[in-house]
Design an enzyme around this catalytic site. Structure first.
Site, PDB file in Angstrom:
ATOM      1  N   GLN A  15      51.208  43.303  51.200  1.00 53.63           N
ATOM      2  CA  GLN A  15      52.445  43.878  50.646  1.00 53.63           C
ATOM      3  C   GLN A  15      52.235  45.239  49.988  1.00 53.63           C
ATOM      4  O   GLN A  15      53.085  46.117  50.088  1.00 53.63           O
ATOM      5  CB  GLN A  15      53.185  42.915  49.733  1.00 53.63           C
ATOM      6  CG  GLN A  15      52.497  42.513  48.462  1.00 53.63           C
ATOM      7  CD  GLN A  15      53.400  41.671  47.566  1.00 53.63           C
ATOM      8  OE1 GLN A  15      54.620  41.621  47.754  1.00 53.63           O
ATOM      9  NE2 GLN A  15      52.821  41.009  46.592  1.00 53.63           N
ATOM     10  N   ILE A  60      36.406  42.163  55.660  1.00 52.69           N
ATOM     11  CA  ILE A  60      35.493  42.738  54.654  1.00 52.69           C
ATOM     12  C   ILE A  60      34.354  41.798  54.282  1.00 52.69           C
ATOM     13  O   ILE A  60      33.431  42.212  53.585  1.00 52.69           O
ATOM     14  CB  ILE A  60      36.253  43.192  53.384  1.00 52.69           C
ATOM     15  CG1 ILE A  60      36.932  42.007  52.688  1.00 52.69           C
ATOM     16  CG2 ILE A  60      37.235  44.311  53.702  1.00 52.69           C
ATOM     17  CD1 ILE A  60      37.263  42.275  51.228  1.00 52.69           C
ATOM     18  N   ALA A  83      42.309  41.120  50.063  1.00 56.62           N
ATOM     19  CA  ALA A  83      41.994  40.089  49.070  1.00 56.62           C
ATOM     20  C   ALA A  83      42.483  38.732  49.535  1.00 56.62           C
ATOM     21  O   ALA A  83      43.411  38.624  50.335  1.00 56.62           O
ATOM     22  CB  ALA A  83      42.650  40.435  47.724  1.00 56.62           C
ATOM     23  N   TYR A  84      41.828  37.713  49.004  1.00 57.18           N
ATOM     24  CA  TYR A  84      42.307  36.334  49.119  1.00 57.18           C
ATOM     25  C   TYR A  84      43.228  36.148  47.917  1.00 57.18           C
ATOM     26  O   TYR A  84      42.756  36.108  46.779  1.00 57.18           O
ATOM     27  CB  TYR A  84      41.101  35.389  49.059  1.00 57.18           C
ATOM     28  CG  TYR A  84      41.404  33.926  49.280  1.00 57.18           C
ATOM     29  CD1 TYR A  84      40.817  33.230  50.340  1.00 57.18           C
ATOM     30  CD2 TYR A  84      42.250  33.213  48.435  1.00 57.18           C
ATOM     31  CE1 TYR A  84      41.065  31.869  50.540  1.00 57.18           C
ATOM     32  CE2 TYR A  84      42.511  31.872  48.629  1.00 57.18           C
ATOM     33  CZ  TYR A  84      41.913  31.210  49.676  1.00 57.18           C
ATOM     34  OH  TYR A  84      42.164  29.871  49.867  1.00 57.18           O
ATOM     35  N   THR A  85      44.545  36.065  48.157  1.00 59.10           N
ATOM     36  CA  THR A  85      45.500  36.110  47.041  1.00 59.10           C
ATOM     37  C   THR A  85      46.245  34.784  46.802  1.00 59.10           C
ATOM     38  O   THR A  85      47.151  34.750  45.979  1.00 59.10           O
ATOM     39  CB  THR A  85      46.543  37.231  47.256  1.00 59.10           C
ATOM     40  OG1 THR A  85      47.178  37.028  48.520  1.00 59.10           O
ATOM     41  CG2 THR A  85      45.907  38.601  47.210  1.00 59.10           C
ATOM     42  N   ASP A 125      45.295  41.058  36.490  1.00 59.23           N
ATOM     43  CA  ASP A 125      45.384  40.579  35.103  1.00 59.23           C
ATOM     44  C   ASP A 125      44.799  39.176  34.950  1.00 59.23           C
ATOM     45  O   ASP A 125      44.480  38.761  33.837  1.00 59.23           O
ATOM     46  CB  ASP A 125      46.848  40.583  34.635  1.00 59.23           C
ATOM     47  CG  ASP A 125      47.744  39.716  35.518  1.00 59.23           C
ATOM     48  OD1 ASP A 125      47.538  39.716  36.754  1.00 59.23           O
ATOM     49  OD2 ASP A 125      48.652  39.049  34.994  1.00 59.23           O
ATOM     50  N   TYR A 148      40.586  32.157  41.593  1.00 54.80           N
ATOM     51  CA  TYR A 148      41.008  33.504  42.027  1.00 54.80           C
ATOM     52  C   TYR A 148      40.607  34.551  40.986  1.00 54.80           C
ATOM     53  O   TYR A 148      40.005  35.581  41.319  1.00 54.80           O
ATOM     54  CB  TYR A 148      42.524  33.505  42.247  1.00 54.80           C
ATOM     55  CG  TYR A 148      43.121  34.885  42.421  1.00 54.80           C
ATOM     56  CD1 TYR A 148      42.975  35.592  43.610  1.00 54.80           C
ATOM     57  CD2 TYR A 148      43.849  35.492  41.383  1.00 54.80           C
ATOM     58  CE1 TYR A 148      43.526  36.862  43.764  1.00 54.80           C
ATOM     59  CE2 TYR A 148      44.405  36.753  41.530  1.00 54.80           C
ATOM     60  CZ  TYR A 148      44.241  37.431  42.717  1.00 54.80           C
ATOM     61  OH  TYR A 148      44.778  38.695  42.863  1.00 54.80           O
TER      62      TYR A 148
HETATM   63  N1  LIG Z   1      50.112  39.850  44.646  1.00 51.30           N
HETATM   64  C1  LIG Z   1      49.933  39.904  43.322  1.00 51.30           C
HETATM   65  O1  LIG Z   1      50.744  39.413  42.532  1.00 51.30           O
HETATM   66  C2  LIG Z   1      48.731  40.623  42.767  1.00 51.30           C
HETATM   67  C3  LIG Z   1      48.539  40.653  41.372  1.00 51.30           C
HETATM   68  C4  LIG Z   1      47.439  41.323  40.846  1.00 51.30           C
HETATM   69  C5  LIG Z   1      46.537  41.938  41.694  1.00 51.30           C
HETATM   70  N2  LIG Z   1      46.734  41.872  43.043  1.00 51.30           N
HETATM   71  C6  LIG Z   1      45.734  42.506  43.914  1.00 51.30           C
HETATM   72  O2  LIG Z   1      46.380  43.567  44.597  1.00 51.30           O
HETATM   73  C7  LIG Z   1      45.744  43.753  45.866  1.00 51.30           C
HETATM   74  C8  LIG Z   1      46.807  43.776  46.952  1.00 51.30           C
HETATM   75  O3  LIG Z   1      47.498  42.537  46.907  1.00 51.30           O
HETATM   76  P1  LIG Z   1      48.755  42.199  47.838  1.00 51.30           P
HETATM   77  O4  LIG Z   1      49.812  41.666  46.947  1.00 51.30           O
HETATM   78  O5  LIG Z   1      49.049  43.323  48.758  1.00 51.30           O
HETATM   79  O6  LIG Z   1      48.150  40.981  48.640  1.00 51.30           O
HETATM   80  P2  LIG Z   1      48.503  40.431  50.093  1.00 51.30           P
HETATM   81  O7  LIG Z   1      49.898  40.755  50.462  1.00 51.30           O
HETATM   82  O8  LIG Z   1      48.052  39.005  50.098  1.00 51.30           O
HETATM   83  O9  LIG Z   1      47.549  41.310  51.010  1.00 51.30           O
HETATM   84  C9  LIG Z   1      46.160  41.084  51.065  1.00 51.30           C
HETATM   85  C10 LIG Z   1      45.703  41.468  52.448  1.00 51.30           C
HETATM   86  O10 LIG Z   1      44.303  41.230  52.536  1.00 51.30           O
HETATM   87  C11 LIG Z   1      44.044  40.697  53.814  1.00 51.30           C
HETATM   88  N3  LIG Z   1      42.781  39.983  53.840  1.00 51.30           N
HETATM   89  C12 LIG Z   1      42.529  38.715  53.433  1.00 51.30           C
HETATM   90  N4  LIG Z   1      41.244  38.416  53.674  1.00 51.30           N
HETATM   91  C13 LIG Z   1      40.680  39.508  54.239  1.00 51.30           C
HETATM   92  C14 LIG Z   1      39.379  39.811  54.721  1.00 51.30           C
HETATM   93  N5  LIG Z   1      38.398  38.913  54.702  1.00 51.30           N
HETATM   94  N6  LIG Z   1      39.161  41.037  55.250  1.00 51.30           N
HETATM   95  C15 LIG Z   1      40.157  41.949  55.314  1.00 51.30           C
HETATM   96  N7  LIG Z   1      41.391  41.717  54.896  1.00 51.30           N
HETATM   97  C16 LIG Z   1      41.647  40.498  54.354  1.00 51.30           C
HETATM   98  C17 LIG Z   1      45.233  39.809  54.109  1.00 51.30           C
HETATM   99  O11 LIG Z   1      45.346  39.607  55.506  1.00 51.30           O
HETATM  100  P3  LIG Z   1      45.837  38.170  56.081  1.00 51.30           P
HETATM  101  O12 LIG Z   1      47.122  37.873  55.371  1.00 51.30           O
HETATM  102  O13 LIG Z   1      45.975  38.429  57.539  1.00 51.30           O
HETATM  103  O14 LIG Z   1      44.742  37.211  55.724  1.00 51.30           O
HETATM  104  C18 LIG Z   1      46.387  40.647  53.558  1.00 51.30           C
HETATM  105  O15 LIG Z   1      46.905  41.513  54.528  1.00 51.30           O
HETATM  106  C19 LIG Z   1      44.714  42.636  45.977  1.00 51.30           C
HETATM  107  O16 LIG Z   1      43.467  43.118  45.560  1.00 51.30           O
HETATM  108  C20 LIG Z   1      45.190  41.602  44.975  1.00 51.30           C
HETATM  109  O17 LIG Z   1      44.134  40.787  44.505  1.00 51.30           O
HETATM  110  C21 LIG Z   1      47.804  41.242  43.593  1.00 51.30           C
END
Ligand SMILES: NC(=O)c1ccc[n+]([C@@H]2O[C@H](COP(=O)([O-])OP(=O)(O)OC[C@H]3O[C@@H](n4cnc5c(N)ncnc54)[C@H](OP(=O)(O)O)[C@@H]3O)[C@@H](O)[C@H]2O)c1
Length: 307
Positions: A15, A60, A83-85, A125, A148
């Site tokens: 996202q 990765i 990330a694994y989210t 956070d 996580y």
């Molecule tokens: N979402 C939140 O509320 C939140 C809050 C705080 C911090 N963050 C951090 O913000 C960053 C972006 O989050 P986001 O919300 O965009 O998360 P997201 O929508 O879950 O996107 C994460 C992406 O990483 C990919 N991914 C998973 N395993 C992977 C691997 N082994 N190699 C390469 N790509 C991989 C996923 O692909 P697939 O779906 O195809 O597996 C997905 O496209 C992350 O570091 C997350 O930890 C997120």
């Protein structure tokens, strides 16, 4: 004219990734603010050369492929979003979660170091336990409550001092799975919702974060930075706000406690993990208020033709 800054994005299909790639290419994604320019500079034509890699294109956890990708492309900056989210699923899938969020981030920091690339790694956070009773600053002690959170903390530890770590929280975009879609769908269908009021945090609209990451890529400051929209809130207050934005009233959102959730979520979440963004605001423009950001999300998801 300078050559374009070459930026490699991991997790480009997520996202934040889809919004970031749009912004780097000079486009305004759904839900984006047209006025939030953290360093008072719009993205110029050909300012960035974007290498957007989805999970399918670069896993990765594969150390050799990560190294090969950076040696082959020689980016100036890596913005690492992969990330694994799945916070609750991680409780029973810890090895996979650590492989991505900890070892995978370490792979990127090592490859970036070997190739003279600046790494910007995005963290959370949830590295905090929520016991401070006040907003968290960058130097506060980490003590994650969940698998996580622990995996992201270990990813931070595997970064080098010269890397930049951007901690963010409660991310929501027009594209991507998040709670705003669930709330807005319920509001539109006449149903009601129950959300917890005993978890306090900071909302981060994906496109606002993406816009901030562009400014970080330009300046490459190193160290830890807290980046989130302005103002703290709770999940209940988000639901209530989305409902009212869509014309619902007091009958829509009910406040409950985390202990009322049934079944209980697998992962423990901090009661209060809002991020203090003073450091960000002393170097860049303040992020928009969370209500402004969520209103944009609600408005633009209604305009979107394809869900
Ligand atoms: N979402 C939140 O509320 C939140 C809050 C705080 C911090 N963050 C951090 O913000 C960053 C972006 O989050 P986001 O919300 O965009 O998360 P997201 O929508 O879950 O996107 C994460 C992406 O990483 C990919 N991914 C998973 N395993 C992977 C691997 N082994 N190699 C390469 N790509 C991989 C996923 O692909 P697939 O779906 O195809 O597996 C997905 O496209 C992350 O570091 C997350 O930890 C997120």
């Amino acid at each position: 004219m300078n050559r374009p800054l070459r930026v490699l994005v991991t997790g480009a299909g997520g996202q934040v990734g889809v919004d970031l790639v749009d912004i780097l290419r000079g486009e305004l994604p759904w839900g984006a603010s047209s006025t939030y320019l953290p360093d008072a500079r719009a993205v110029e034509d050909d300012e960035f050369e974007v290498l957007a890699l989805t999970h399918h294109e670069l896993d990765i956890t594969d150390r050799d492929r990560v190294s090969a990708a950076l040696h082959a492309t020689r980016p100036d900056v890596v913005i690492h979003l992969a990330a694994y989210t799945a916070v609750d699923r991680a409780e029973t899938d810890a090895d996979a979660c650590f492989a991505v969020n900890a070892a995978g981030t370490g792979n990127l920091s090592d490859a970036a170091h070997d190739t003279g690339t600046h790494l910007i790694a995005v963290s959370t956070d949830y590295v905090f336990d929520g016991m401070k009773g006040a907003s968290y600053v960058e130097e506060d002690r980490t003590n994650p409550l969940s698998v996580y959170g622990a995996s992201k903390r270990d990813g931070e530890v595997l970064c080098r001092p010269e890397d930049t770590i951007v901690r963010t929280s409660w991310v929501m975009g027009v594209r991507g799975k998040n709670v705003v879609h669930v709330i807005a769908d319920r509001a539109a269908s006449g149903e009601s919702v129950r959300f917890v009021k005993d978890q306090t945090g900071t909302v981060t609209v994906a496109s606002d974060l993406a816009r901030s990451l562009v400014s970080v890529a330009r300046t490459r400051p190193g160290g830890i930075w807290h980046v989130a929209n302005t103002g703290t809130t709770t999940w209940y207050d988000i639901a209530d706000f989305v409902g009212r934005t869509l014309g619902r009233d007091d009958d829509f959102a009910t406040a409950i406690l985390t202990s009322d959730l049934s079944p209980a979520p697998l992962a423990h979440r901090p009661e209060r993990s809002d991020l203090d963004t003073t450091k960000w605001r002393s170097h860049f423009a303040a992020m928009p208020k969370w209500t402004d950001g969520v209103e944009r999300l609600v408005r633009d998801r209604l305009l979107r033709v394809t869900p």
